[in-house]
Design a protein around this motif. Structure first.
Motif, PDB file in Angstrom:
ATOM      1  N   ASN A  70       0.843  -1.201   0.000  1.00 18.02           N
ATOM      2  CA  ASN A  70       0.000   0.000   0.000  1.00 18.02           C
ATOM      3  C   ASN A  70       0.883   1.258   0.000  1.00 18.02           C
ATOM      4  OD1 ASN A  70       0.846   0.380   2.630  1.00 18.02           O
ATOM      5  ND2 ASN A  70      -1.169   0.153   3.557  1.00 18.02           N
ATOM      6  N   LEU A  71       0.250   2.401  -0.143  1.00 15.16           N
ATOM      7  CA  LEU A  71       1.021   3.642  -0.307  1.00 15.16           C
ATOM      8  C   LEU A  71       1.905   3.985   0.892  1.00 15.16           C
ATOM      9  CD1 LEU A  71      -0.203   4.260  -3.070  1.00 15.16           C
ATOM     10  CD2 LEU A  71      -0.514   6.588  -2.304  1.00 15.16           C
ATOM     11  N   PRO A  72       1.402   3.827   2.124  1.00 15.92           N
ATOM     12  CA  PRO A  72       2.309   4.100   3.252  1.00 15.92           C
ATOM     13  C   PRO A  72       3.539   3.188   3.238  1.00 15.92           C
ATOM     14  CG  PRO A  72       0.034   4.046   4.014  1.00 15.92           C
ATOM     15  CD  PRO A  72       0.016   3.605   2.584  1.00 15.92           C
ATOM     16  N   ARG A 101       4.932   1.821   0.553  1.00 18.20           N
ATOM     17  CA  ARG A 101       5.803   2.252  -0.549  1.00 18.20           C
ATOM     18  C   ARG A 101       6.597   3.484  -0.137  1.00 18.20           C
ATOM     19  NH1 ARG A 101       1.886   2.760  -5.604  1.00 18.20           N
ATOM     20  NH2 ARG A 101       3.696   3.847  -6.454  1.00 18.20           N
ATOM     21  N   THR A 102       5.918   4.405   0.542  1.00 16.65           N
ATOM     22  CA  THR A 102       6.602   5.627   0.975  1.00 16.65           C
ATOM     23  C   THR A 102       7.702   5.292   1.975  1.00 16.65           C
ATOM     24  OG1 THR A 102       4.486   6.752   0.689  1.00 16.65           O
ATOM     25  CG2 THR A 102       6.173   7.943   1.913  1.00 16.65           C
ATOM     26  N   MET A 128       2.946  10.892  -2.176  1.00 16.62           N
ATOM     27  CA  MET A 128       4.208  10.257  -1.769  1.00 16.62           C
ATOM     28  C   MET A 128       5.361  11.271  -1.826  1.00 16.62           C
ATOM     29  SD  MET A 128       3.805   6.604  -3.754  1.00 16.62           S
ATOM     30  CE  MET A 128       5.358   5.884  -3.285  1.00 16.62           C
TER      31      MET A 128
END
Lengths: 401, 438
Positions: free
Chosen positions: B350-352, B354-355, B388
């Motif tokens: 998920n995006l968190p 990936r960040t 991001m």
């Protein structure tokens, strides 16, 4: 005089209920949700993005499910655009705009069902932007075996129930869940009656009216929505019959980002009776009842209904069936003469699906045309000309050629 | 008007051939050999499976003597060979929207144009489409489209997304049970033979060895100068392990050779090999998020390499397996490890997550900056990248850059515009460095 004009007159028996429906649809700041929470202290309101989440699962633990369809053509996008590149569809922009300007503050959490990569990634953005709120991705199974996808779905619903209970929702109770399923089935039956009336007598119920009445349920409990739908159906039946020289069409591709109401009315004005559509499909995603007897496991019943009777739509994997067969069958069932594909710009699921559906219609010799929109599209003249040409062609020659 | 700052070197004449080291030549031979096998697959009685890079089940296919074909790789190769534009046009003529993934349209156009592979021979039709649905919704539609064309069976593996930032036991069980009950029987039927789990374990053991060497290669970028470019060069390094070779002795040999080459470069204090040969002095260390553009790949690479900008790590090179956070295929648990692999691919985070991963790369590889190449075609990557960017700048204090292009649609590669942005970004890094040292 059209029914759109009629709806604003005191002579129309449906005008009052339509006005109420319109109020719910236009309630982008969720004043109704605030009111509901005041009347139900301690209970949660849970938003969800299109297409489908199991609403009775939420109602069964005392939560108000709130369908989120973005800002339509009513919201100026200021902050939302700064999160997205130009090639991303519009609904996540307006949804973020509403969230960032406080319009969605009454929601205690948001569910993001699997529909496409944009909505999926929005779940992560929500977690980053609103860490104090509950935000969860709902990975609906693409495997439709009850022992594989069904088991996974039941487990995933149990996870959401645990999460929401930890945030103040009622503890799971099978009887309450069965009652919520029964209420949802009654609502579905009412919507079915509305759809049936539209198919049989489209002159009594325009698609733009059915749209408002159905969409009003996005922020109502099932029982309240059922009441509103039945009231409208009863009123519409009192309308005097009138004759239109229209073609009967289906609209497909608008299951997530919604077309502006003006676009639906434009299609009607161009000579199309929209006798079936996939607008706000989530409210009608399960075809028929969720079968759940007094001793059945309600969560298993919800999962089974999803597996067995979920609508064939672009975000759902079509395994063994012929692609487009369900669409052709729908055309036959409602005796439509053509199909209009109306997809939101940059909508991956709808636009990737479209060539396969068009091929199925070609095989079945069913005329079709296609257009794209954004939820805030404001100019409809080109669409009116295109839809008018389509309806004329179908009327004159029985095809779009 | 664009001005060229004095510290930016002017482009030299563009070479048509990029410089190649021994491991690259070895890889070329391997890939050529694979396409030779594909050319005679039907005569040789070998079943062919079309499948995707993220969540690929290569060891499983190889254990059944199947030959994988990866339409994404065909598309990117078509992009590099300047064929993709016509293929995309062909697909759009057939009714595919200009809005959707150009890998899909390139593949459809290539198929409609005879399905000629990079070696000039026709690719065999698939006996089965192995749809490992890992982190990209478009994969599902892509194989629905191909199913219409090839009328062959599809084995679908639904890999749940890590929406809450972790893999649950239920997700893992779901994947394993799909493998046991549906995917493996479907592959066995297509291959005409039963799966030998011991053979699968042997392949997984070799995967593990190659993965160890690949991670050593990635981590070599902690050196200054970095001996590798972890993005432009990195896409070559992932070639074998992301495609048809994971689990083979060829892959083990290739990654051992690559590792030796890289270690030698470290000893010699050399930077990466670039299209123009050895890199000039390392001036900027970057982390990159997002896939590269393929239609102008070498132009794109040179925008960085000629300015002394080395990409020390990237996320695109983790789409087919995220090994540098610890995962290795486990031969003792063949199906469980395949599930873990699929669930853990970068595209499935998920995006968190990936960040967080990008922030860890920026720190680990001492990056001066990070750059996002946002591609129009890939919403799985692109939706959310602007957030991001902000989060990464806030968390790391390192400045980010943002450019837009596409995977294989040449209409979306604006060379002058991208070059201008890259140069401006590097200028900003230069000014920042000057201020820091003043």
């Amino acid at each position: 005089m059209t029914h759109h004009e009629a709806e604003n007159t005191t002579n129309d028996p449906a005008s009052a209920v339509l006005e109420r429906a319109r109020h719910f649809v236009d309630d982008l700041t969720l004043t109704e949700v605030v009111r509901w929470k005041k009347d139900h202290p301690g209970q949660l309101a849970v938003g969800y993005m299109p297409i489908y989440v199991p609403r009775p699962m939420l109602e069964g633990i005392g939560c108000l499910p709130v369908a989120m369809f973005g800002g339509g053509d009513q919201v100026d996008i200021i902050k939302g655009d700064s999160f997205y590149q130009s090639y991303i569809c519009h609904i996540p922009r307006s949804t973020l705009e509403l969230a960032l300007n406080g319009s969605l503050d009454s929601l205690d959490g948001v569910l993001f069902p699997s529909i496409c990569d944009v909505i999926r990634n929005l779940s992560g953005m929500w977690q980053m932007l609103f860490p104090e709120k509950y935000a969860s991705y709902v990975d609906l199974p693409q495997n439709f075996d009850p022992e594989l996808g069904g088991k996974f779905y039941v487990n995933d619903m149990a996870r959401i129930l645990r999460d929401l209970t930890a945030r103040g929702a009622w503890k799971y109770d099978a009887d309450k869940m069965r009652a919520a399923i029964a209420a949802e089935n009654s609502r579905r039956a009412a919507l079915k009656e509305l759809d049936t009336l539209r198919v049989k007598e489209p002159f009594r119920v325009r698609a733009s009216e059915a749209y408002l009445v159905a969409r009003a349920g996005g922020l109502l409990e099932a029982a309240a929505h059922e009441k509103l739908v039945r009231e409208f159906v009863a009123a519409a039946k009192q309308r005097a019959p009138r004759v239109y020289d229209n073609v009967r069409v289906l609209v497909r591709g608008s299951f997530c980002e919604q077309p502006p109401l003006g676009l639906i009315k434009t299609l009607e004005a161009a000579g199309c009776d929209i006798v079936d559509d996939d607008f706000q499909l989530g409210l009608r995603y399960i075809d028929g009842d969720i079968e759940c007897g007094p001793s059945d496991d309600p969560m298993r019943a919800i999962a089974t209904a999803f597996l067995r009777r979920g609508q064939a739509t672009a975000s759902r994997y079509i395994a063994d069936e012929e692609k487009g067969a369900a669409l052709v069958q729908s055309v036959r069932q409602v005796e439509a003469e053509g199909v209009i594909f109306a997809a939101a710009s940059f909508c991956d699921p709808a636009l990737l699906d479209q060539p396969m559906l068009e091929a199925a219609l070609d095989r079945a010799k069913i005329p079709h045309t296609s257009l794209k929109f954004a939820e805030n599209t404001g100019q409809f003249q080109v669409i009116r000309e295109q839809a008018g040409a389509f309806s004329d062609a179908v009327k004159l020659w029985g095809s779009a050629a | 008007m664009t001005t060229t700052p004095t510290h930016i070197t002017r482009p030299r004449e563009v070479d048509t051939e990029a410089a190649k080291d021994d491991s690259q030549l070895r890889q070329k031979q391997m890939i050529s050999g694979h396409f030779d096998k594909l050319a005679t697959a039907k005569e040789d009685g070998r079943a062919v499976a079309y499948t995707f890079v993220p969540g690929n089940l290569t060891e499983l296919m190889l254990a059944l003597d199947m030959l994988p074909v990866l339409p994404e790789i065909n598309a990117l190769q078509s992009g590099m060979r300047k064929l993709s534009g016509n293929y995309i046009t062909e697909a759009e003529k057939l009714g595919h929207s200009e809005d959707v993934c150009t890998y899909v349209k390139c593949d459809i156009g290539m198929m409609k144009s005879g399905n000629i592979g990079p070696t000039g021979t026709k690719l065999p039709d698939p006996n089965i489409l192995l749809l490992s649905y890992t982190g990209c919704f478009t994969f599902m539609k892509w194989f629905e489209l191909l199913k219409e064309e090839y009328n062959c069976p599809v084995a679908m593996l639904h890999v749940p997304y890590q929406g809450d930032g972790h893999i649950t036991p239920e997700m893992r069980t779901y994947v394993i049970e799909q493998l046991e009950r549906e995917v493996i029987p479907a592959l066995e039927k297509a291959a005409g033979k039963k799966l030998d789990l011991d053979r699968l374990s042997d392949l997984l053991e070799r995967s593990r060895k190659a993965e160890d060497d690949l991670v050593a290669v990635w981590e070599s970028a902690q050196n200054t100068p970095s001996p590798i470019d972890g993005y432009f060069g990195g896409v070559y390094y992932i070639g074998p392990i992301f495609s048809a070779f994971r689990g083979t002795q060829d892959a083990c040999d290739y990654y051992a050779m690559l590792r030796r080459e890289v270690e030698q470069r470290v000893k010699e204090g050399k930077g990466p090999v670039t299209p123009d040969g050895d890199a000039p002095e390392e001036k900027y260390r970057l982390v990159v998020e997002g896939p590269p553009n393929w239609t102008n790949f070498f132009d794109f690479w040179r925008m960085f390499s000629r300015e002394g900008a080395t990409v020390v790590s990237s996320t695109y090179t983790r789409v087919g397996g995220l090994y540098d956070t610890g995962f290795r295929h486990d031969p003792k648990d063949p199906l469980g490890t395949l599930a873990d692999y699929c669930l853990g691919c970068y595209t499935n985070l998920n995006l968190p997550m990936r960040t967080k991963l990008l922030a860890s790369y920026i720190e680990k590889y001492k990056a001066d900056g990070f750059l996002i190449n946002s591609v129009k075609s890939c919403n799985s990557f692109s939706a959310g990248q602007l957030l991001m960017l902000r989060e990464l700048e806030r968390k790391t204090g390192v400045p980010g850059g943002f450019i837009e292009s596409d995977l294989v649609d040449p209409r979306y590669f604006g060379k002058a515009n991208i070059e201008n942005r890259v140069q401006s970004y590097l200028q900003m890094l230069e000014a920042r460095k000057s201020r820091a040292s003043a």
